[in-house]
Design a protein around this motif. Sequence first.
Motif, PDB file in Angstrom:
ATOM      1  N   VAL A   1       2.514   3.053   5.133  1.00  0.00           N
ATOM      2  CA  VAL A   1       1.060   2.873   5.168  1.00  0.00           C
ATOM      3  C   VAL A   1       0.624   1.951   4.040  1.00  0.00           C
ATOM      4  O   VAL A   1      -0.349   1.203   4.175  1.00  0.00           O
ATOM      5  CB  VAL A   1       0.334   4.232   5.091  1.00  0.00           C
ATOM      6  CG1 VAL A   1       0.556   4.910   3.730  1.00  0.00           C
ATOM      7  CG2 VAL A   1      -1.164   4.072   5.359  1.00  0.00           C
TER       8      VAL A   1
ATOM      9  N   THR B   1      -9.315  -0.826   1.017  1.00  0.00           N
ATOM     10  CA  THR B   1      -8.990  -0.614   2.428  1.00  0.00           C
ATOM     11  C   THR B   1      -9.646   0.670   2.904  1.00  0.00           C
ATOM     12  O   THR B   1      -9.515   1.716   2.261  1.00  0.00           O
ATOM     13  CB  THR B   1      -7.469  -0.516   2.644  1.00  0.00           C
ATOM     14  OG1 THR B   1      -6.847  -1.701   2.143  1.00  0.00           O
ATOM     15  CG2 THR B   1      -7.139  -0.341   4.113  1.00  0.00           C
TER      16      THR B   1
ATOM     17  N   VAL C   1      -9.219   3.363   5.372  1.00  0.00           N
ATOM     18  CA  VAL C   1      -8.198   3.930   6.246  1.00  0.00           C
ATOM     19  C   VAL C   1      -8.896   4.906   7.185  1.00  0.00           C
ATOM     20  O   VAL C   1      -9.457   5.916   6.747  1.00  0.00           O
ATOM     21  CB  VAL C   1      -7.101   4.641   5.430  1.00  0.00           C
ATOM     22  CG1 VAL C   1      -6.029   5.199   6.361  1.00  0.00           C
ATOM     23  CG2 VAL C   1      -6.487   3.689   4.412  1.00  0.00           C
TER      24      VAL C   1
END
Length: 868
Positions: free
Chosen positions: A467, A476, A478
Amino acid sequence: MTRTYSTTIVVAGSGPVGTSLAIEAGLRGVDVIVVEPRAADEPPSAKCNTVAARTMETFRRFGIAEKVRAAGLPDDYPTDTIYCTGLTGYELTRLRHPSRNERSEPGFDDSDWLTPEPMVRVSQLYLEPILRARMAEMPTVNVLNHTEVVRYAQDDDGVTVFCRTTDGEDVTIKARFLAGCDGGRSTVRKAMGVKLVGDAELGRTRTTLIRSAAVRDLFGDRRPAWMSWVVNDKVRGNVVAINGEDIWLVHRSLTSAHADYDDLDFDQSIRDVLGVGSDFTWEVLGHEDWVGRRLVAERFRDGNVFIAGDAAHLWVPFAGYGMNAGIADGVALAWVMCSVAKGWAPATLLDAYEAERLPITDQVSRFAMEKVLENTAAMGGGAPPPALTAEGPQGDAMRQAIGQVLHGINVPQFAPAGLNFGYFYDRSPIIAYDGEAAPSYDMGSVTPSTAPGCRMPHFWLGEGLSVYDRLGPDYTLVRFDPTVDVGALTNAAAVAGLPLLVIDVGRPPATEAFRHALLIVRQDQTVVWRGDAPPLDNAGLVDRLLGRFTTVASVEAPASSGPPTQPTSTPALQGPTMSIANLGYIGFRVSDVAAFKAFATNVLGVMVADEREGGVRFRVDSLDWRIAVEEGPENDIVFAGYEVAGAAELAEMSRRLTAAGVAVGNGDPALLKERGVCGMITCADPDGLRLEIYYGPTERTNQPFVSQAGVKGFVTGDQGVGHIVLATNNIDATRAFYTDLLGFRLSDIIRMQLSPEFGIDLEFFHCNPRHHTLALAPIPAPRKMHHFMLQVGSLDEVGFALERAEAAGAPITNTLGRHSNDQMVSFYARTPAGFEVEFGYGAIEVDVATWQVRRHDKMSSWGHKRLA
């Protein structure tokens, strides 16, 4: 002649820390000049011999993890650690760890670590060339060898770094930032005027790098060891396999029997560690005498100058985390500097580096020191008993007992999951905390968690795909549930310029840590926010991640599916970009309007603006009015007017409050006319005080302010009418409201010890250069208002007002004095309504960009004796 250069970042030192910093900046396309006294081909030290898993995750991102893993020891050489009486003596215990070709096998202490990159035993001797080669591939990085930093100077444009080459040529570099990665004797740290504090000496060691193929043979038929700790009646030390063939690092510790290094025989001490006779020979490749310390710098920053690695912290090399912590420093520092240099983050993002890294390095250094003390206690401080090397049952029993203790103590040191994955940032200015505490950890163990501030636990997305491989270079989002609409959050990020990559992944089934549908994760795998839906205040969250706050308070998000948590706000931390410009006006309801009018005009010296049935308003400057008094039983503040810059700011404030679930009303035409403003919204703070947020107040240009008491003028203007101090029954909620939503920032805290058993913290907040416009007292009280303050332009004005108050018989509640925090000289009097007024002069102002929060243990430097 002086050579001159210009760049964005200057890095002093090209060891693992400085080189990693330069690589990180180079990957971001930022110009770097690395200044290094050594020659380009000079071999590095061999003193660091472990690359931690967390560092290997960084090297994976750099694209060099496989090269690092392949360097140094042969594929079949184990990374075991043994404790023994000599390489040819008795083995007390063994900690089994894999060779490179055993790495995928189960059963080792680190086999189940949640990481794509297990730790690697490789010498700095082989690591540095790999890092240097990667750095050389960066087109924006330039290295000046045979050159060292001499001093620096700062101005508004950045830093001028003055250097000198080994042949005496002067070099000047103009840069935005300087990073001191120049080791324990750091020139940069010394130029900053920063001291190292802690334990100056924990032990002294002689270290010699030798070449001898015969050392490998000393293990005989036994499985060889990467590190061999030796204790016998002659010496204590250890041997580290550098290449597993013919290069070895031999450490010998000085004991109480040695007054100086030369008291320990150079050659014989090596023979005693190896357990060999006088006929055993070797070649010396390098040598260093050194002192084990636990020292951490007082601070890591001076404006645009920073320190990292050994320049910032030194500790004994237990658990092998010194270099690794330094690399984490360097990468973190590179990220904040590059983010600011590239323009998407404000300069306040730089505050995060010291706020995050200094507490972590202090904590890790203490873990290492504790491990030293545990091992010392296990082996005893004096010479080992003869039975330790004796043959027979007595010797066997002693060795077995000591071996068991050493094994238990040192499994965490040589498989330090806690140091690799457990540390967390708990007071960062760029993390949105949600009230769930990060799990505690120790050197050897950790509980996976996604609590903000923790490292997001690793999981695989497919064969060989971590990941972490999907994370963006900055932030990011997620998303574990692709049905969750994140448009509002991504739009807020786009508008503000925050780099935010969105990735959709399946929720990993193997851990309970992933309870939320959404995580925002930083480039260093740190979770900075989580929730099941975008937060109520998307712009506020984006502001925090951009570093527009100098401290932290919570950003509320919808409830998660996990255990309930309470959003919190920390007093020493603060909220968003300031939105409120000043306290524009205040309104009271009092039972005796006439008495209040007489006090206000005759004692305070304010001017009547207008009167109407049951009320009066007062002027203190050129504005139409500043203080309103209405008739009523409350004898308390009933509204406060806060000014914003204009219509756009008012609309943004309305959006922010509404998004946070605050009931917001619009000022109707009659109210706008009454207040004399162009636009207004209304709401209430958590204690129920009505707030009127407005823009465009009326200014009287045809009638100057005239005080019948002779006051020449009050300090107002952009700083507003003064300040108010409010009692609150819910300090956490009220603080969060004013900081997170209205944009106030903490100035300082005064601890009031009301009795030996009970004290309270008064918290002072600014929204402009006035030291504080608002203060909160966490006490239950019959009224919200404790006091309001009016500031005048001279000390004489304070003295005249004090005389007027005494002549009018107004109760003086605090004598003349100077406050410890804002330095104002003032006195306090009780108004006819029962609350107090402060009348003062000379308060310091804050620089909102650089102000540092302080804590005070007394209210006043002198005076302010309580009378009533």
